[in-house]
Design a protein around this motif. Structure first.
Motif, PDB file in Angstrom:
ATOM      1  N   ARG A 169       0.807  -1.216   0.000  1.00 36.23           N
ATOM      2  CA  ARG A 169       0.000   0.000   0.000  1.00 36.23           C
ATOM      3  C   ARG A 169       0.843   1.271   0.000  1.00 36.23           C
ATOM      4  NH1 ARG A 169      -3.147  -2.537   4.982  1.00 36.23           N
ATOM      5  NH2 ARG A 169      -1.032  -3.299   5.216  1.00 36.23           N
ATOM      6  N   SER A 170       1.934   1.269   0.749  1.00 36.92           N
ATOM      7  CA  SER A 170       2.841   2.409   0.788  1.00 36.92           C
ATOM      8  C   SER A 170       4.134   1.947   1.447  1.00 36.92           C
ATOM      9  CB  SER A 170       2.221   3.573   1.583  1.00 36.92           C
ATOM     10  OG  SER A 170       2.246   3.296   2.969  1.00 36.92           O
ATOM     11  N   PRO A 171       5.223   2.680   1.275  1.00 32.09           N
ATOM     12  CA  PRO A 171       6.483   2.269   1.904  1.00 32.09           C
ATOM     13  C   PRO A 171       6.387   2.164   3.421  1.00 32.09           C
ATOM     14  CG  PRO A 171       6.884   3.921   0.215  1.00 32.09           C
ATOM     15  CD  PRO A 171       5.398   3.846   0.390  1.00 32.09           C
ATOM     16  N   ALA A 172       5.456   2.880   4.014  1.00 35.26           N
ATOM     17  CA  ALA A 172       5.348   2.900   5.477  1.00 35.26           C
ATOM     18  C   ALA A 172       4.480   1.764   6.019  1.00 35.26           C
ATOM     19  CB  ALA A 172       4.772   4.234   5.930  1.00 35.26           C
ATOM     20  N   LEU A 173       3.726   1.080   5.146  1.00 34.63           N
ATOM     21  CA  LEU A 173       2.809   0.042   5.592  1.00 34.63           C
ATOM     22  C   LEU A 173       3.190  -1.291   4.957  1.00 34.63           C
ATOM     23  CD1 LEU A 173      -0.622   1.919   5.284  1.00 34.63           C
ATOM     24  CD2 LEU A 173       0.663   1.457   7.384  1.00 34.63           C
ATOM     25  N   SER A 174       3.392  -2.297   5.798  1.00 37.68           N
ATOM     26  CA  SER A 174       3.721  -3.616   5.280  1.00 37.68           C
ATOM     27  C   SER A 174       2.459  -4.468   5.180  1.00 37.68           C
ATOM     28  CB  SER A 174       4.739  -4.316   6.188  1.00 37.68           C
ATOM     29  OG  SER A 174       4.195  -4.506   7.478  1.00 37.68           O
ATOM     30  N   VAL A 175       2.492  -5.450   4.276  1.00 36.04           N
ATOM     31  CA  VAL A 175       1.388  -6.379   4.114  1.00 36.04           C
ATOM     32  C   VAL A 175       1.503  -7.438   5.209  1.00 36.04           C
ATOM     33  CG1 VAL A 175       0.320  -8.078   2.593  1.00 36.04           C
ATOM     34  CG2 VAL A 175       1.294  -5.983   1.638  1.00 36.04           C
ATOM     35  N   ASN A 176       0.414  -7.718   5.887  1.00 36.14           N
ATOM     36  CA  ASN A 176       0.405  -8.677   6.984  1.00 36.14           C
ATOM     37  C   ASN A 176      -0.327  -9.944   6.560  1.00 36.14           C
ATOM     38  OD1 ASN A 176       0.341 -10.035   9.396  1.00 36.14           O
ATOM     39  ND2 ASN A 176      -0.684  -8.423  10.545  1.00 36.14           N
ATOM     40  N   VAL A 177       0.307 -11.100   6.734  1.00 36.96           N
ATOM     41  CA  VAL A 177      -0.359 -12.373   6.470  1.00 36.96           C
ATOM     42  C   VAL A 177      -1.284 -12.678   7.639  1.00 36.96           C
ATOM     43  CG1 VAL A 177      -0.050 -14.836   6.076  1.00 36.96           C
ATOM     44  CG2 VAL A 177       1.582 -13.226   5.118  1.00 36.96           C
ATOM     45  N   GLN A 178      -2.560 -12.899   7.329  1.00 35.98           N
ATOM     46  CA  GLN A 178      -3.560 -13.169   8.367  1.00 35.98           C
ATOM     47  C   GLN A 178      -3.676 -14.654   8.693  1.00 35.98           C
ATOM     48  OE1 GLN A 178      -5.728 -10.504   9.869  1.00 35.98           O
ATOM     49  NE2 GLN A 178      -3.850  -9.561   9.122  1.00 35.98           N
ATOM     50  N   CYS A 179      -3.615 -15.501   7.678  1.00 37.27           N
ATOM     51  CA  CYS A 179      -3.743 -16.945   7.903  1.00 37.27           C
ATOM     52  C   CYS A 179      -3.212 -17.705   6.697  1.00 37.27           C
ATOM     53  CB  CYS A 179      -5.184 -17.343   8.211  1.00 37.27           C
ATOM     54  SG  CYS A 179      -6.407 -16.790   7.005  1.00 37.27           S
ATOM     55  N   LEU A 180      -2.869 -18.977   6.940  1.00 39.71           N
ATOM     56  CA  LEU A 180      -2.345 -19.874   5.914  1.00 39.71           C
ATOM     57  C   LEU A 180      -3.141 -21.174   5.929  1.00 39.71           C
ATOM     58  CD1 LEU A 180       1.556 -19.880   6.344  1.00 39.71           C
ATOM     59  CD2 LEU A 180       0.277 -18.809   4.484  1.00 39.71           C
ATOM     60  N   ASP A 201      -3.927  -8.772   4.745  1.00 43.07           N
ATOM     61  CA  ASP A 201      -4.821  -7.740   5.273  1.00 43.07           C
ATOM     62  C   ASP A 201      -5.179  -6.676   4.242  1.00 43.07           C
ATOM     63  OD1 ASP A 201      -2.306  -6.623   5.144  1.00 43.07           O
ATOM     64  OD2 ASP A 201      -2.388  -5.659   7.103  1.00 43.07           O
ATOM     65  N   THR A 202      -4.946  -6.976   2.946  1.00 37.49           N
ATOM     66  CA  THR A 202      -5.364  -6.067   1.880  1.00 37.49           C
ATOM     67  C   THR A 202      -6.544  -6.632   1.096  1.00 37.49           C
ATOM     68  OG1 THR A 202      -3.881  -6.978   0.180  1.00 37.49           O
ATOM     69  CG2 THR A 202      -2.961  -5.296   1.643  1.00 37.49           C
ATOM     70  N   GLN A 203      -7.255  -7.601   1.712  1.00 37.85           N
ATOM     71  CA  GLN A 203      -8.407  -8.264   1.093  1.00 37.85           C
ATOM     72  C   GLN A 203      -8.021  -9.067  -0.145  1.00 37.85           C
ATOM     73  OE1 GLN A 203     -11.502  -4.652   2.133  1.00 37.85           O
ATOM     74  NE2 GLN A 203     -12.168  -6.157   0.629  1.00 37.85           N
ATOM     75  N   HIS A 204      -6.880  -9.750  -0.051  1.00 33.64           N
ATOM     76  CA  HIS A 204      -6.437 -10.642  -1.117  1.00 33.64           C
ATOM     77  C   HIS A 204      -6.104 -12.002  -0.527  1.00 33.64           C
ATOM     78  CE1 HIS A 204      -5.711  -6.767  -3.178  1.00 33.64           C
ATOM     79  NE2 HIS A 204      -5.945  -7.460  -4.281  1.00 33.64           N
ATOM     80  N   ILE A 205      -6.321 -13.052  -1.325  1.00 32.82           N
ATOM     81  CA  ILE A 205      -5.779 -14.367  -1.018  1.00 32.82           C
ATOM     82  C   ILE A 205      -4.875 -14.781  -2.165  1.00 32.82           C
ATOM     83  CG2 ILE A 205      -7.605 -15.141   0.545  1.00 32.82           C
ATOM     84  CD1 ILE A 205      -8.899 -16.600  -1.729  1.00 32.82           C
TER      85      ILE A 205
END
Length: 359
Positions: A169-180, A201-205
């Motif tokens: 989303r931006s350099p300041a925000l990392s993508v977080n894995v919610q579940c596997l 947490d960006t509404q993607h799988i």
């Protein structure tokens, strides 16, 4: 892909029967049930905030041998966040694989630490075991900074950083894995492979095969829990553009997707249903499949930001089990060897409950 609805949701729920309860003294984040370190006989394995593993042995009838643990193991690391029982070493009986808040993956074999490896600079929040088409096994982990890794006790296999994809989303925000989730899926050509499904947490799988992202799908809400089973009869799932009429897709290859909004969707044939399978009315944090071999569909156990576990079948709530606190971990096992799976849940008040579903 739309679900074909029949009837209305059931409103009068039958309660589920408590078989036994253990009041643990120490705070824990996760539990699992299996025959770890034993040739036979189930155990309940609890991963503590203090980094200690506590193992409760169960009798032949599926009840705890005593109120306290029969075995404790030191990870010599941080709070346990995730773990699973699996025969990864092929040395003795099944092994215990543990991920903790310091990014350390610890493998216990025959009650001893076989390996400790740093797989992340951040907390390991999810852990799965994958089997590929040639029988090779790998341990899949993710951390809370968007990195998914596959390792063995002796080496690293591959690594994917979701922050290096176009989803960041931006350099300041990392993508977080919610579940596997590792699961067998059949592709359009009829070939069945073991895929890793990762929700962020960006509404993607993301669908991953052998270390490569082969598909990314947008979902209606952030997916926070997943489980595989047969939840909707194939005749009611509807068709999608991806379906090849010459390929038979198995009911058991459906994946239930619990979300932060409380809605539950179904992933089937590499597509997500547009309609909700059901709605928990509160954020969902844990899902588990309770197999029903003699029925057309399995039961879905759902927990989240509410003091209960609710059980759904065919999208309808059929039963519930009320707890004194939120549920933070769930597993399923046939405790008494009667051919019917029970549900084992752990709560934030440090209680462990074994529950039989009454429908």
């Amino acid at each position: 892909m739309k679900l074909k609805r029949e009837g209305s949701s059931r409103t009068n729920l039958s309660e589920s029967k408590q078989i036994w309860v253990i009041n643990a003294k120490e705070r824990f984040n996760v539990l699992c049930v299996g025959t770890v370190f034993r040739q036979s006989g189930l155990t309940v394995v609890v991963g503590g905030e203090d980094g200690v593993i506590r193992i409760y042995e169960l009798s032949a009838s599926g009840t705890p041998v005593s109120g306290g643990p029969q075995l404790t193991l030191e990870t010599k690391s941080g709070p346990v966040q995730t773990m699973t029982i699996h025969d990864i070493t092929k040395f003795y009986h099944k092994d215990l694989i543990v991920g903790d808040s310091k990014g350390i993956l610890t493998i216990f074999c025959n009650q001893q630490i076989l390996s400790r490896q740093s797989v992340s600079g951040n907390s390991i929040n999810c852990l799965q075991v994958s089997h590929d088409s040639v029988g090779s096994i790998s341990i899949i982990t993710s951390n809370d900074s968007g990195v998914i890794s596959a390792v063995l006790p002796s080496c690293d296999l591959w690594r994917i950083n979701l922050n290096n994809t176009q989803l960041r989303r931006s350099p300041a925000l990392s993508v977080n894995v919610q579940c596997l989730l590792t699961t067998n899926l059949t592709d359009q050509s009829g070939k069945t492979c073991n895929y890793v499904i990762a929700a962020d947490d960006t509404q993607h799988i993301h669908v991953i095969l052998q270390g490569s992202i082969v598909m990314t799908m947008k979902v209606p809400a952030v997916v926070t829990a997943m489980t595989q089973g047969k939840f909707v009869p194939a005749s009611k799932v509807g068709s999608t553009p991806q379906v090849n009429e010459n390929v038979s897709f198995k009911d058991g290859q459906q994946v239930a997707l619990g979300t932060a909004t409380g809605a539950v969707y179904i992933l089937y044939n590499f597509a997500v249903t547009l309609d909700e399978f059901t709605h928990a009315q509160c954020p969902v944090t844990r899902l588990a499949t309770v197999p029903q071999p003699d029925a057309n569909t399995d039961i879905l156990a759902c927990a989240g930001h509410f003091n209960a576990v609710t059980f759904y079948q065919d999208g309808k709530a059929i039963s519930s089990y009320t707890t004194d606190d939120w549920v933070n971990t769930i597993d399923v096992a046939d405790l008494d060897n009667d051919g019917v799976q029970e549900v084992i849940i752990g709560c934030l008040d440090n209680s462990i409950h074994a529950v039989k579903i009454l429908t």
